[in-house]
Design a protein around this motif. Sequence first.
Motif, PDB file in Angstrom:
ATOM      1  N   VAL A 134     -16.011  11.548  -0.010  1.00 33.09           N
ATOM      2  CA  VAL A 134     -16.161  12.114  -1.356  1.00 33.09           C
ATOM      3  C   VAL A 134     -16.856  11.110  -2.262  1.00 33.09           C
ATOM      4  CG1 VAL A 134     -14.127  13.581  -1.116  1.00 33.09           C
ATOM      5  CG2 VAL A 134     -13.869  11.276  -2.043  1.00 33.09           C
ATOM      6  N   GLY A 135     -17.371  11.594  -3.403  1.00 30.80           N
ATOM      7  CA  GLY A 135     -17.899  10.682  -4.406  1.00 30.80           C
ATOM      8  C   GLY A 135     -16.747   9.969  -5.085  1.00 30.80           C
ATOM      9  N   ILE A 136     -16.916   8.683  -5.294  1.00 32.19           N
ATOM     10  CA  ILE A 136     -15.800   7.915  -5.840  1.00 32.19           C
ATOM     11  C   ILE A 136     -16.236   7.110  -7.056  1.00 32.19           C
ATOM     12  CG2 ILE A 136     -14.779   7.731  -3.534  1.00 32.19           C
ATOM     13  CD1 ILE A 136     -15.419   4.683  -3.690  1.00 32.19           C
ATOM     14  N   SER A 137     -15.263   6.812  -7.910  1.00 30.76           N
ATOM     15  CA  SER A 137     -15.499   5.896  -9.025  1.00 30.76           C
ATOM     16  C   SER A 137     -14.918   4.519  -8.718  1.00 30.76           C
ATOM     17  CB  SER A 137     -14.893   6.441 -10.316  1.00 30.76           C
ATOM     18  OG  SER A 137     -13.510   6.693 -10.141  1.00 30.76           O
ATOM     19  N   ALA A 138     -13.963   4.449  -7.796  1.00 30.86           N
ATOM     20  CA  ALA A 138     -13.372   3.165  -7.420  1.00 30.86           C
ATOM     21  C   ALA A 138     -12.665   3.296  -6.082  1.00 30.86           C
ATOM     22  CB  ALA A 138     -12.378   2.682  -8.479  1.00 30.86           C
ATOM     23  N   LEU A 139     -12.545   2.163  -5.410  1.00 33.46           N
ATOM     24  CA  LEU A 139     -11.813   2.106  -4.144  1.00 33.46           C
ATOM     25  C   LEU A 139     -10.772   1.003  -4.244  1.00 33.46           C
ATOM     26  CD1 LEU A 139     -13.154   2.400  -0.555  1.00 33.46           C
ATOM     27  CD2 LEU A 139     -11.798   0.384  -1.162  1.00 33.46           C
ATOM     28  N   HIS A 140      -9.571   1.282  -3.753  1.00 32.96           N
ATOM     29  CA  HIS A 140      -8.480   0.315  -3.800  1.00 32.96           C
ATOM     30  C   HIS A 140      -8.064  -0.077  -2.385  1.00 32.96           C
ATOM     31  CE1 HIS A 140      -7.372   1.339  -8.072  1.00 32.96           C
ATOM     32  NE2 HIS A 140      -8.013   2.429  -7.740  1.00 32.96           N
ATOM     33  N   TRP A 141      -7.731  -1.337  -2.219  1.00 31.73           N
ATOM     34  CA  TRP A 141      -7.027  -1.777  -1.020  1.00 31.73           C
ATOM     35  C   TRP A 141      -5.611  -2.158  -1.439  1.00 31.73           C
ATOM     36  CZ3 TRP A 141      -8.189  -1.115   3.901  1.00 31.73           C
ATOM     37  CH2 TRP A 141      -9.522  -0.916   4.261  1.00 31.73           C
ATOM     38  N   LEU A 142      -4.639  -1.623  -0.715  1.00 33.26           N
ATOM     39  CA  LEU A 142      -3.236  -1.832  -1.023  1.00 33.26           C
ATOM     40  C   LEU A 142      -2.534  -2.417   0.188  1.00 33.26           C
ATOM     41  CD1 LEU A 142      -2.692   1.762  -2.473  1.00 33.26           C
ATOM     42  CD2 LEU A 142      -3.229  -0.292  -3.785  1.00 33.26           C
ATOM     43  N   GLN A 143      -1.450  -3.156  -0.074  1.00 32.86           N
ATOM     44  CA  GLN A 143      -0.656  -3.744   1.009  1.00 32.86           C
ATOM     45  C   GLN A 143       0.783  -3.257   0.869  1.00 32.86           C
ATOM     46  OE1 GLN A 143       0.678  -7.861   0.613  1.00 32.86           O
ATOM     47  NE2 GLN A 143      -0.271  -8.337   2.584  1.00 32.86           N
ATOM     48  N   GLN A 144       1.347  -2.807   1.977  1.00 32.29           N
ATOM     49  CA  GLN A 144       2.722  -2.309   1.962  1.00 32.29           C
ATOM     50  C   GLN A 144       3.509  -2.987   3.067  1.00 32.29           C
ATOM     51  OE1 GLN A 144       3.258   1.926   2.782  1.00 32.29           O
ATOM     52  NE2 GLN A 144       4.931   1.994   1.321  1.00 32.29           N
ATOM     53  N   HIS A 145       4.532  -3.767   2.660  1.00 35.65           N
ATOM     54  CA  HIS A 145       5.389  -4.427   3.627  1.00 35.65           C
ATOM     55  C   HIS A 145       6.529  -3.503   4.013  1.00 35.65           C
ATOM     56  CE1 HIS A 145       3.782  -8.520   3.907  1.00 35.65           C
ATOM     57  NE2 HIS A 145       3.360  -8.330   2.668  1.00 35.65           N
ATOM     58  N   PRO A 146       7.082  -3.650   5.225  1.00 38.61           N
ATOM     59  CA  PRO A 146       8.195  -2.798   5.649  1.00 38.61           C
ATOM     60  C   PRO A 146       9.349  -2.887   4.659  1.00 38.61           C
ATOM     61  CG  PRO A 146       7.399  -4.117   7.488  1.00 38.61           C
ATOM     62  CD  PRO A 146       6.692  -4.607   6.262  1.00 38.61           C
ATOM     63  N   HIS A 177      -2.164 -14.917   9.280  1.00 36.07           N
ATOM     64  CA  HIS A 177      -0.842 -15.546   9.392  1.00 36.07           C
ATOM     65  C   HIS A 177       0.187 -14.449   9.590  1.00 36.07           C
ATOM     66  CE1 HIS A 177       2.770 -17.725   8.057  1.00 36.07           C
ATOM     67  NE2 HIS A 177       2.093 -18.813   8.373  1.00 36.07           N
ATOM     68  N   PRO A 178       1.296 -14.750  10.284  1.00 37.78           N
ATOM     69  CA  PRO A 178       2.320 -13.706  10.477  1.00 37.78           C
ATOM     70  C   PRO A 178       2.769 -13.032   9.185  1.00 37.78           C
ATOM     71  CG  PRO A 178       2.783 -15.523  11.954  1.00 37.78           C
ATOM     72  CD  PRO A 178       1.592 -15.933  11.114  1.00 37.78           C
ATOM     73  N   ARG A 179       2.750 -13.738   8.063  1.00 39.46           N
ATOM     74  CA  ARG A 179       3.184 -13.103   6.806  1.00 39.46           C
ATOM     75  C   ARG A 179       2.184 -12.056   6.321  1.00 39.46           C
ATOM     76  NH1 ARG A 179       2.016 -18.412   5.052  1.00 39.46           N
ATOM     77  NH2 ARG A 179       0.040 -18.546   3.930  1.00 39.46           N
ATOM     78  N   ASP A 180       0.985 -12.014   6.939  1.00 36.32           N
ATOM     79  CA  ASP A 180       0.024 -10.961   6.612  1.00 36.32           C
ATOM     80  C   ASP A 180       0.394  -9.631   7.252  1.00 36.32           C
ATOM     81  OD1 ASP A 180      -2.655 -13.361   7.029  1.00 36.32           O
ATOM     82  OD2 ASP A 180      -1.573 -12.814   5.199  1.00 36.32           O
ATOM     83  N   SER A 181       1.381  -9.647   8.143  1.00 41.44           N
ATOM     84  CA  SER A 181       1.793  -8.426   8.824  1.00 41.44           C
ATOM     85  C   SER A 181       2.287  -7.405   7.800  1.00 41.44           C
ATOM     86  CB  SER A 181       2.899  -8.725   9.845  1.00 41.44           C
ATOM     87  OG  SER A 181       2.432  -9.621  10.839  1.00 41.44           O
ATOM     88  N   ALA A 182       1.658  -6.254   7.793  1.00 39.18           N
ATOM     89  CA  ALA A 182       1.960  -5.222   6.798  1.00 39.18           C
ATOM     90  C   ALA A 182       1.106  -4.001   7.124  1.00 39.18           C
ATOM     91  CB  ALA A 182       1.636  -5.713   5.384  1.00 39.18           C
ATOM     92  N   VAL A 183       1.293  -2.945   6.341  1.00 42.56           N
ATOM     93  CA  VAL A 183       0.382  -1.804   6.419  1.00 42.56           C
ATOM     94  C   VAL A 183      -0.624  -1.945   5.282  1.00 42.56           C
ATOM     95  CG1 VAL A 183       0.158   0.700   6.260  1.00 42.56           C
ATOM     96  CG2 VAL A 183       2.118  -0.317   7.454  1.00 42.56           C
ATOM     97  N   TYR A 184      -1.901  -1.835   5.620  1.00 43.55           N
ATOM     98  CA  TYR A 184      -2.967  -1.941   4.629  1.00 43.55           C
ATOM     99  C   TYR A 184      -3.544  -0.545   4.405  1.00 43.55           C
ATOM    100  CZ  TYR A 184      -2.417  -6.908   5.068  1.00 43.55           C
ATOM    101  OH  TYR A 184      -1.869  -8.167   5.053  1.00 43.55           O
ATOM    102  N   ILE A 185      -3.556  -0.133   3.146  1.00 44.10           N
ATOM    103  CA  ILE A 185      -3.936   1.231   2.798  1.00 44.10           C
ATOM    104  C   ILE A 185      -5.187   1.209   1.933  1.00 44.10           C
ATOM    105  CG2 ILE A 185      -3.217   3.350   1.642  1.00 44.10           C
ATOM    106  CD1 ILE A 185      -0.296   2.471   2.133  1.00 44.10           C
ATOM    107  N   CYS A 186      -6.134   2.055   2.301  1.00 47.22           N
ATOM    108  CA  CYS A 186      -7.346   2.254   1.508  1.00 47.22           C
ATOM    109  C   CYS A 186      -7.145   3.510   0.660  1.00 47.22           C
ATOM    110  CB  CYS A 186      -8.522   2.418   2.463  1.00 47.22           C
ATOM    111  SG  CYS A 186     -10.082   2.904   1.702  1.00 47.22           S
ATOM    112  N   ALA A 187      -7.503   3.452  -0.611  1.00 48.33           N
ATOM    113  CA  ALA A 187      -7.373   4.618  -1.476  1.00 48.33           C
ATOM    114  C   ALA A 187      -8.611   4.703  -2.357  1.00 48.33           C
ATOM    115  CB  ALA A 187      -6.123   4.505  -2.344  1.00 48.33           C
ATOM    116  N   VAL A 188      -9.082   5.935  -2.597  1.00 45.33           N
ATOM    117  CA  VAL A 188     -10.264   6.111  -3.436  1.00 45.33           C
ATOM    118  C   VAL A 188      -9.922   7.034  -4.593  1.00 45.33           C
ATOM    119  CG1 VAL A 188     -11.798   5.776  -1.460  1.00 45.33           C
ATOM    120  CG2 VAL A 188     -11.199   8.099  -2.159  1.00 45.33           C
TER     121      VAL A 188
END
Lengths: 109, 114
Positions: free
Chosen positions: A27-39, A78-89
């Motif tokens: 889709v056409g976007i005005s912005a894109l976000h990268w998000l991090q979600q830890h368990p 690094h192991p502390r980078d372990s997480a779910v990374y979510i892209c959102a537009v």
Amino acid sequence: KNEVEQSPQNLTAQEGEFITINCSYSVGISALHWLQQHPGGGIVSLFMLSSGKKKHGRLIATINIQEKHSSLHITASHPRDSAVYICAVRSTGDDKIIFGKGTRLHILP
Amino acid sequence: GAGVSQTPSNKVTEKGKYVELRCDPISGHTALYWYRQSLGQGPEFLIYFQGTGAADDSGLPNDRFFAVRPEGSVSTLKIQRTERGDSAVYLCASSLSGSGNTQYFGPGTRLTVL
């Protein structure tokens, strides 16, 4: 077909490896976000991009508007980078935020 | 300063019951968003408030879902006659104003409907 697709869905790597997570959107976007979600935790906003490239510590995010593609890179993982990374537009049509399904990253020590 | 907080952190209820989920946004943030995240999925938009009014409620799945923000700060998401399919993590986010501002997410409320 989802409007925001991420790849890979799951990624396991050794500590120190260079990580790339990809996001494509239709889709056409005005912005894109990268998000991090830890368990068990909330979501943290990493980057908001509308063009070019941003860097914060070991994290780098790039976006190519013409190709409708963004990448999130992690250097010296690094192991502390372990997480779910979510892209959102944020779509320009209806100003809604559309989320990808996330990439589950596991960094082994 | 304090971030977005949500209560309760976990809620277990029986099918058919009524539940209320609370969100305290960051002070001064006029925009407030509710999302729902099912297992293995990305968040799904439910409703967006600008001040006290619901600027966009098109994501609410049906009329069992309702949200209020009477004073333009705290918001409550209300679910009537809960169903097992309502089980999910309900996320709240706030931003300084609407479009173009970074959203700050709360820790979420994990709702389990038995």
